[in-house]
Enzyme design. Structure first.
Site, PDB file in Angstrom:
ATOM      1  N   HIS A   8       0.812  -1.216   0.000  1.00 25.22           N
ATOM      2  CA  HIS A   8       0.000   0.000   0.000  1.00 25.22           C
ATOM      3  C   HIS A   8       0.848   1.270   0.000  1.00 25.22           C
ATOM      4  O   HIS A   8       2.041   1.255   0.314  1.00 25.22           O
ATOM      5  CB  HIS A   8      -0.934   0.018   1.218  1.00 25.22           C
ATOM      6  N   ASN A  14       3.641   5.452   8.608  1.00 23.71           N
ATOM      7  CA  ASN A  14       4.859   5.154   7.845  1.00 23.71           C
ATOM      8  C   ASN A  14       5.825   6.331   7.943  1.00 23.71           C
ATOM      9  O   ASN A  14       7.023   6.148   8.172  1.00 23.71           O
ATOM     10  CB  ASN A  14       4.569   4.896   6.370  1.00 23.71           C
ATOM     11  N   GLU A  80      -2.422  -7.153   7.379  1.00 18.36           N
ATOM     12  CA  GLU A  80      -1.090  -7.035   7.992  1.00 18.36           C
ATOM     13  C   GLU A  80      -1.011  -7.908   9.239  1.00 18.36           C
ATOM     14  O   GLU A  80      -2.027  -8.237   9.863  1.00 18.36           O
ATOM     15  CB  GLU A  80      -0.808  -5.570   8.344  1.00 18.36           C
TER      16      GLU A  80
END
Length: 178
Positions: A8, A14, A80
């Site tokens: 993604h 992130n 995830e």
């Protein structure tokens, strides 16, 4: 089957270098822009099927990549990995590498055991290999899932540690699956 796997686009976590597992974090603007830039390349792949993790960062990436050309199927098995008590912590605050060792198979901090995680991803791969045998499949998912797919379709390191490769956001990785 030709399998295209994409991690993604970027999220705020992130950018902040936080552990991001099953917490449902949306794409940040940088992630959306980068996904849009990759969409032209994805169009040239002529995929037949799109499968995404149900987490919003993967679903939104898939939607940006393919637009309205195909339905987006979701599958919980490519969600995830659950990073347990480590979720949301800064990466440098967490010793997460032992969690990637298939020999140790630890669940310190309530992290999903690597062998359990690998089993669910393996089950997903086996199913789509049969279901979409002669098709091109785009899977939009997460770094841990991409890492496991890479090792399941290749070889697991002799020392059992799966932390050896880095999975960048929005990189198309192609596999021929037989």
């Amino acid at each position: 089957m030709i399998l295209y796997v994409v991690r993604h686009g970027k999220t705020v976590w992130n950018l902040e270098h936080r552990v991001q597992g099953t917490t449902d974090i949306e794409l940040c603007e940088e992630g959306r822009v980068a996904a849009k830039e990759l969409s032209d390349e994805v169009k040239h792949l002529h995929v037949d099927v799109v499968i995404s993790s149900p987490l919003s960062r993967a679903r939104e990436t898939a939607k940006i990549l393919i637009g309205d050309t195909l339905p987006i199927n979701t599958d919980d098995r490519i969600k995830e990995r659950d990073w347990g008590l480590n979720e949301g912590m800064l990466l440098d605050e967490v010793d997460r590498w032992d969690c990637w060792d298939v020999i140790l198979n630890t669940n310190v901090q309530n992290v999903e055991r690597i062998q359990d995680f690998m089993s669910r991803v393996s089950e997903f791969l086996e199913e789509i290999k049969v279901r979409y045998e002669n098709q091109k499949v785009l899977v939009v998912t997460h770094s841990a899932v991409v890492r496991v797919i890479h090792y399941l379709l290749g070889t697991i390191p002799e020392d059992g540690n799966l932390s050896r490769i880095t999975i960048p956001n929005l990189r198309i990785i192609e596999y021929e699956v037989k």
